[in-house]
Design a protein around this motif. Structure first.
Motif, short mmCIF file in Angstrom:
data_model
loop_
_atom_site.label_atom_id
_atom_site.label_comp_id
_atom_site.label_asym_id
_atom_site.label_seq_id
_atom_site.Cartn_x
_atom_site.Cartn_y
_atom_site.Cartn_z
N MET A 48 0.82 -1.21 0.00
CA MET A 48 0.00 0.00 0.00
C MET A 48 0.86 1.26 0.00
SD MET A 48 -3.00 -1.18 -0.24
CE MET A 48 -3.90 0.34 -0.02
N ALA A 49 1.97 1.23 0.72
CA ALA A 49 2.87 2.38 0.72
C ALA A 49 3.47 2.60 -0.66
CB ALA A 49 3.98 2.18 1.76
N GLY A 50 3.87 1.51 -1.33
CA GLY A 50 4.39 1.64 -2.68
C GLY A 50 3.35 2.15 -3.66
N ALA A 51 2.10 1.66 -3.53
CA ALA A 51 1.03 2.12 -4.42
C ALA A 51 0.72 3.60 -4.18
CB ALA A 51 -0.22 1.28 -4.20
N MET A 98 3.01 9.96 -10.01
CA MET A 98 2.45 9.96 -11.36
C MET A 98 2.17 11.35 -11.93
SD MET A 98 -0.03 6.66 -11.93
CE MET A 98 -0.89 6.83 -10.38
N PRO A 99 1.59 12.31 -11.18
CA PRO A 99 1.39 13.64 -11.78
C PRO A 99 2.67 14.30 -12.25
CG PRO A 99 0.07 13.41 -9.79
CD PRO A 99 0.97 12.22 -9.85
N PHE A 146 -1.03 2.80 -17.74
CA PHE A 146 0.10 3.49 -17.12
C PHE A 146 -0.04 3.49 -15.60
CE2 PHE A 146 1.85 7.44 -15.40
CZ PHE A 146 3.17 7.35 -15.82
N THR A 147 -1.25 3.75 -15.10
CA THR A 147 -1.48 3.79 -13.66
C THR A 147 -1.28 2.42 -13.02
OG1 THR A 147 -3.08 5.58 -13.98
CG2 THR A 147 -3.14 4.43 -11.88
N VAL A 148 -1.83 1.39 -13.66
CA VAL A 148 -1.70 0.03 -13.11
C VAL A 148 -0.25 -0.41 -13.09
CG1 VAL A 148 -2.31 -2.39 -13.49
CG2 VAL A 148 -4.05 -0.61 -13.75
N ARG A 149 0.49 -0.12 -14.13
CA ARG A 149 1.90 -0.51 -14.18
C ARG A 149 2.69 0.19 -13.08
NH1 ARG A 149 3.98 0.56 -20.09
NH2 ARG A 149 5.95 0.09 -19.02
N MET A 150 2.45 1.47 -12.90
CA MET A 150 3.17 2.21 -11.87
C MET A 150 2.84 1.66 -10.48
SD MET A 150 5.16 4.79 -12.94
CE MET A 150 5.10 6.10 -11.72
N VAL A 151 1.57 1.39 -10.22
CA VAL A 151 1.16 0.88 -8.91
C VAL A 151 1.76 -0.50 -8.65
CG1 VAL A 151 -0.82 0.09 -7.56
CG2 VAL A 151 -0.93 2.27 -8.77
N LEU A 152 1.71 -1.38 -9.64
CA LEU A 152 2.25 -2.73 -9.46
C LEU A 152 3.77 -2.70 -9.29
CD1 LEU A 152 0.15 -4.86 -11.98
CD2 LEU A 152 -0.07 -4.74 -9.50
N VAL A 153 4.46 -1.90 -10.09
CA VAL A 153 5.91 -1.85 -10.00
C VAL A 153 6.34 -1.31 -8.64
CG1 VAL A 153 7.95 -0.66 -10.88
CG2 VAL A 153 6.36 -1.72 -12.46
#
Length: 300
Positions: A120-123, A130-131, A157-164
């Motif tokens: 959750m902290a990473g997400a 992202m902005p 893009f959002t999903v990739r950033m959150v998962l990574v």
């Protein structure tokens, strides 16, 4: 249980998890517009009358007839998986837990209790970064061109950033688990710090789907801090393990320390031990053999 019963239980667990995802997705479908606005928030939208040229803002559009429908379905399914995660995670745990020992269950509780906040902290960090990343990306746009972004691409893009970001924050926890099972020591981990720092920055540059250094630093910095935290925990755990078992840190081909201090043996014990042994059958002066003791030689 027999194999058929295990497969039947697995089917029931999967059915319950999928049912929870479907119900949560249906509920999320009533708020699909709010979800889309939330996912599109990192993109600096152009205000009314503002030109999207020059890389200052962007317009979110749909270029295909079915794009609004497919994007809505994708968003609601993603929200359903996230909202129903307590249910399907419990079903997974209920299927695996009967095969674990009590100590393994204890470590599993610790692992889940630490893995969820780290993810959750990473997400959350990804959503904060992202902005800035989007602004850096669209700022590369030439003055004569404009930015028309599909919401489907923004969602990917959002999903990739959150998962990574979320999965990368689990790396220190993985190192701690390897240390707890004895596969790696804190001393070895601290010797790897140069390679780890370099590898984390390279991973941050490759894994983040942006070309700006902000995303790389935002991802690499916390992971490095968590890595050194994992090293500190591993070294403390190694000291605790050494106090309980001094030979725990030895390699498989390394001998443990032996106490070679001689101990005195009393005369009475040595004499009684010598009398307790049978006479050995050996050659006499005439070259013959001495008779056996009780019909047996020293071998038999």
């Amino acid at each position: 249980m027999p194999l058929a019963d295990h497969l039947r239980e697995l089917r029931n667990r999967l059915a319950k998890g999928l049912l929870a995802i479907v119900v949560a997705s249906i509920v999320a479908g009533f708020y699909n517009k709010q979800l889309m606005d939330f996912l599109a928030a990192p993109v600096p939208a152009c205000e009314q009358g503002q030109s999207n040229t020059g890389g200052k803002c962007a317009n979110i559009v749909f270029n295909k007839l079915l794009s609004p429908f497919t994007t809505t379905v994708k968003v609601t399914l993603l929200a359903g998986v996230v909202l129903s995660c307590p249910v399907w995670l419990y079903q997974l745990w209920a299927f695996v837990a009967p095969g674990l020992h009590r100590s393994e269950k204890k470590y599993t509780y610790y692992f889940v209790a630490a893995a969820v906040p780290l993810f959750m902290a990473g997400a959350y960090l990804a959503y904060l970064v992202m902005p800035i990343s989007v602004k850096v990306l669209i700022s590369i746009t030439p003055d004569a061109a404009g930015n028309l972004l599909e919401l489907d691409d923004v969602l990917d893009f959002t999903v990739r950033m959150v998962l990574v970001f979320g999965l990368a924050f689990e790396l220190p926890l993985l190192l701690i688990m390897l240390n707890l099972v004895g596969l790696v020591t804190g001393r070895k981990m601290i010797h790897w710090w140069r390679a780890v720092v370099m590898g984390v920055f390279v991973f941050g540059a490759i894994a983040t789907p942006t070309t700006d250094p902000i995303g790389m630093i935002a991802l690499s910095g916390p992971i490095i801090v968590l890595f050194f935290g994992a090293v500190g925990f591993a070294m403390l755990n190694d000291k605790r393990r050494a106090r309980r078992n001094p030979d725990a840190e030895l390699d498989d081909d390394e001998a443990s320390h032996l106490d070679l201090t001689p101990e005195p043996v009393g005369r009475i014990e040595s004499v009684s031990a010598a009398r307790a042994l049978p006479e050995q059958a050996g050659a006499d002066a005439d070259g013959g053999r001495t008779p056996r003791v009780n019909g047996y030689d020293d071998i038999t």
